[in-house]
Write a protein that holds these residues in place. Sequence first.
Motif, short mmCIF file in Angstrom:
data_model
loop_
_atom_site.label_atom_id
_atom_site.label_comp_id
_atom_site.label_asym_id
_atom_site.label_seq_id
_atom_site.Cartn_x
_atom_site.Cartn_y
_atom_site.Cartn_z
N ILE A 131 93.90 -2.63 -133.65
CA ILE A 131 93.47 -1.25 -133.46
C ILE A 131 93.09 -1.00 -132.01
N HIS A 132 93.45 0.16 -131.52
CA HIS A 132 93.17 0.55 -130.13
C HIS A 132 91.84 1.30 -130.06
N PRO A 133 91.03 1.05 -129.03
CA PRO A 133 89.77 1.80 -128.89
C PRO A 133 90.04 3.28 -128.67
N ASP A 134 89.03 4.09 -128.93
CA ASP A 134 89.16 5.53 -128.72
C ASP A 134 89.19 5.84 -127.21
N ASP A 135 89.94 6.87 -126.86
CA ASP A 135 90.17 7.18 -125.45
C ASP A 135 90.01 8.68 -125.23
N PRO A 136 88.88 9.12 -124.63
CA PRO A 136 87.75 8.32 -124.17
C PRO A 136 86.88 7.84 -125.34
N PRO A 137 85.98 6.89 -125.07
CA PRO A 137 85.24 6.26 -126.17
C PRO A 137 83.98 7.01 -126.59
N TRP A 138 84.14 8.27 -126.95
CA TRP A 138 83.03 9.07 -127.47
C TRP A 138 83.62 10.25 -128.25
N PRO A 139 82.83 10.87 -129.12
CA PRO A 139 83.33 12.02 -129.89
C PRO A 139 83.75 13.15 -128.95
N ILE A 140 84.79 13.86 -129.33
CA ILE A 140 85.30 14.92 -128.46
C ILE A 140 85.81 16.07 -129.32
N PHE A 141 85.58 17.30 -128.85
CA PHE A 141 85.98 18.52 -129.56
C PHE A 141 85.38 18.58 -130.96
N GLY A 142 84.22 17.93 -131.15
CA GLY A 142 83.57 17.94 -132.46
C GLY A 142 84.19 17.01 -133.46
N LEU A 143 85.16 16.18 -133.02
CA LEU A 143 85.83 15.24 -133.92
C LEU A 143 85.13 13.88 -133.84
N LYS A 188 85.11 20.36 -117.82
CA LYS A 188 86.21 21.21 -118.30
C LYS A 188 86.46 21.07 -119.79
N ILE A 189 85.99 19.99 -120.38
CA ILE A 189 86.31 19.72 -121.78
C ILE A 189 85.74 20.80 -122.70
N THR A 190 84.52 21.23 -122.43
CA THR A 190 83.88 22.23 -123.29
C THR A 190 84.70 23.51 -123.37
N ASP A 191 85.26 23.92 -122.24
CA ASP A 191 85.99 25.19 -122.20
C ASP A 191 87.51 25.00 -122.18
N LEU A 192 87.96 23.77 -122.47
CA LEU A 192 89.39 23.50 -122.40
C LEU A 192 90.13 24.27 -123.49
N ASP A 193 91.17 24.98 -123.08
CA ASP A 193 92.05 25.67 -124.02
C ASP A 193 93.05 24.65 -124.55
N LEU A 194 92.82 24.18 -125.77
CA LEU A 194 93.65 23.12 -126.32
C LEU A 194 95.11 23.52 -126.45
N PHE A 195 95.34 24.77 -126.79
CA PHE A 195 96.72 25.22 -126.97
C PHE A 195 97.45 25.26 -125.62
N GLU A 196 96.73 25.63 -124.57
CA GLU A 196 97.31 25.62 -123.23
C GLU A 196 97.56 24.19 -122.78
N GLN A 197 96.63 23.28 -123.15
CA GLN A 197 96.81 21.87 -122.78
C GLN A 197 98.02 21.27 -123.48
N VAL A 198 98.21 21.62 -124.73
CA VAL A 198 99.39 21.14 -125.47
C VAL A 198 100.66 21.62 -124.78
N LYS A 199 100.67 22.87 -124.38
CA LYS A 199 101.84 23.43 -123.70
C LYS A 199 102.09 22.69 -122.39
#
Length: 362
Positions: free
Chosen positions: A205-217, A134-145
Motif C-alpha cells: 500500500i502507498h502512503p497518502d499524498d499528502p499525508p493528511w486529510p484533504i477536502f474533508g475526505l 490555495k487548497i481551501t479555495d481550490l476549484d476542483l473542477f478547474e483543477q481536473v480540467k
Amino acid sequence: MKMVFRWFGEGNDTVTLNQIKQIPGVEGIVWALHDVTAGEEWPMDKIMEIKAKADQAGLHIKVVESVNIHEDIKLGLPSRDKYIENYKKTIAKLAQVGVKVICYNFMPVFDWVRTDLHKELGDGSTALFYEKSKITDLDLFEQVKRINENPNFTMPGWEPERLGRLTELFDAYRGVTEEHLWDNVKYFLDEIIPVAAEHDIRMAIHPDDPPWPIFGLPRIMTGQANIRRFLKLHDSPYNGITLCSGSLGANPANDIVSMVHEFADRIPFTHLRNVRVYENGDFIETSHRTQDGTVDMSGIVQALHMNNFEGFCRPDHGRHIWDEQCRPGYGLYDRALGIMYLWGLWDAYSKGSHTERTVVQR
C-alpha cells in the motif's frame, strides 16, 4: 536493492523502453494498464502485450503500479464484493507473467493533490508544487480540467472517468470517517491477502499524498503509527507497504529513517524522492539530492542498506529540466539523475560495509 523505472506504456509516455534500459542498474519497469477502469478485471491479452514489449527491451515487469481500488470498496458498499472478485482474478493473471509486487492505495477520490504542476524553481527547472493556502479555495473542477488538458497522457489518480463523477463521489463520502475507512481496508485485506499469498505476490500500500486529510475526505496512511496499525491488520509478509519518501516527507514530523528500521521486512517496494517543505506548510518537489530538500535521502538509503534491502526501488517524481516536454513529474532526465544519486549512496554504503568487515577480519 533492485532498481526499476515507471513506464506508462507505448503512446502514453515520452520515455521509451530503449531509453530506460540505458540507465545504469535499471532491471525492469513499473507498469499498469492505465486504460482499464478501476474495478475491472485486467484482460490477459493486454497484460501479455506489455510483457512482450518489456521482454524485447530486456526488462522485467515484476512490479505493477497500480491495480486501482474501486471507490465502492473504499466506501464499503455491497457492490464491493464484485470488484474484489475482479481484483483476485487480476492477481492470478499477473502471477502468470512473473509479477511479484502490486502497489496500490486506499485514498478516497484523489491519489495525490498539487496546486501547480510546473512551479518554477530558482535554477529555472519546474516541479510539482503544493500551496497550502490555495487548497481551501481550490476549484476542483478547474483543477481536473487543468490536469487533463493534455489528452495524450493519462495522469494516475486523476482519470477523467473517475473525476467526471466528482459531485457524486463527494456525496458518497459524506459521513465516512477514518474508522470507516479502517474497517473497509480490513475487509479488503481479509479477501485479498490470502490470494496474494497463494500467488506469491506482495501487496504494497502507498502512503497518502499528502499525508493528511484533504477536502474533508478521510485518510489513514499518513505516518508511522498508522502504518504500524495497518500492518497489524494482517501480520503477513504479503501485506506490506510502498515506502514513499516524498509522500511521507511532506510532513516533517514523519521520521522515515525510523520507519525503514521498524518496517524493513514489510517493505517490498520504495519510491525515493525529495521534497522541500516550507514553514507555512507549502512543499515543492526537488532533485533527489539530500541537501536540495528537507527529506533525509542519504539517511533513508543508509537505513535500507543496513537492513539488507532486497526489494524494488524506483526514483519517484522528478523536476522538468533541460526543456523536456513530458508528463508532469515523469520526465526522463531528472529521474535518471536521481537513480545515479541513489546508486552513489548505495555504493558508498556498500564500500563502507566492506571496509568495516575487512578491518574486523584483520
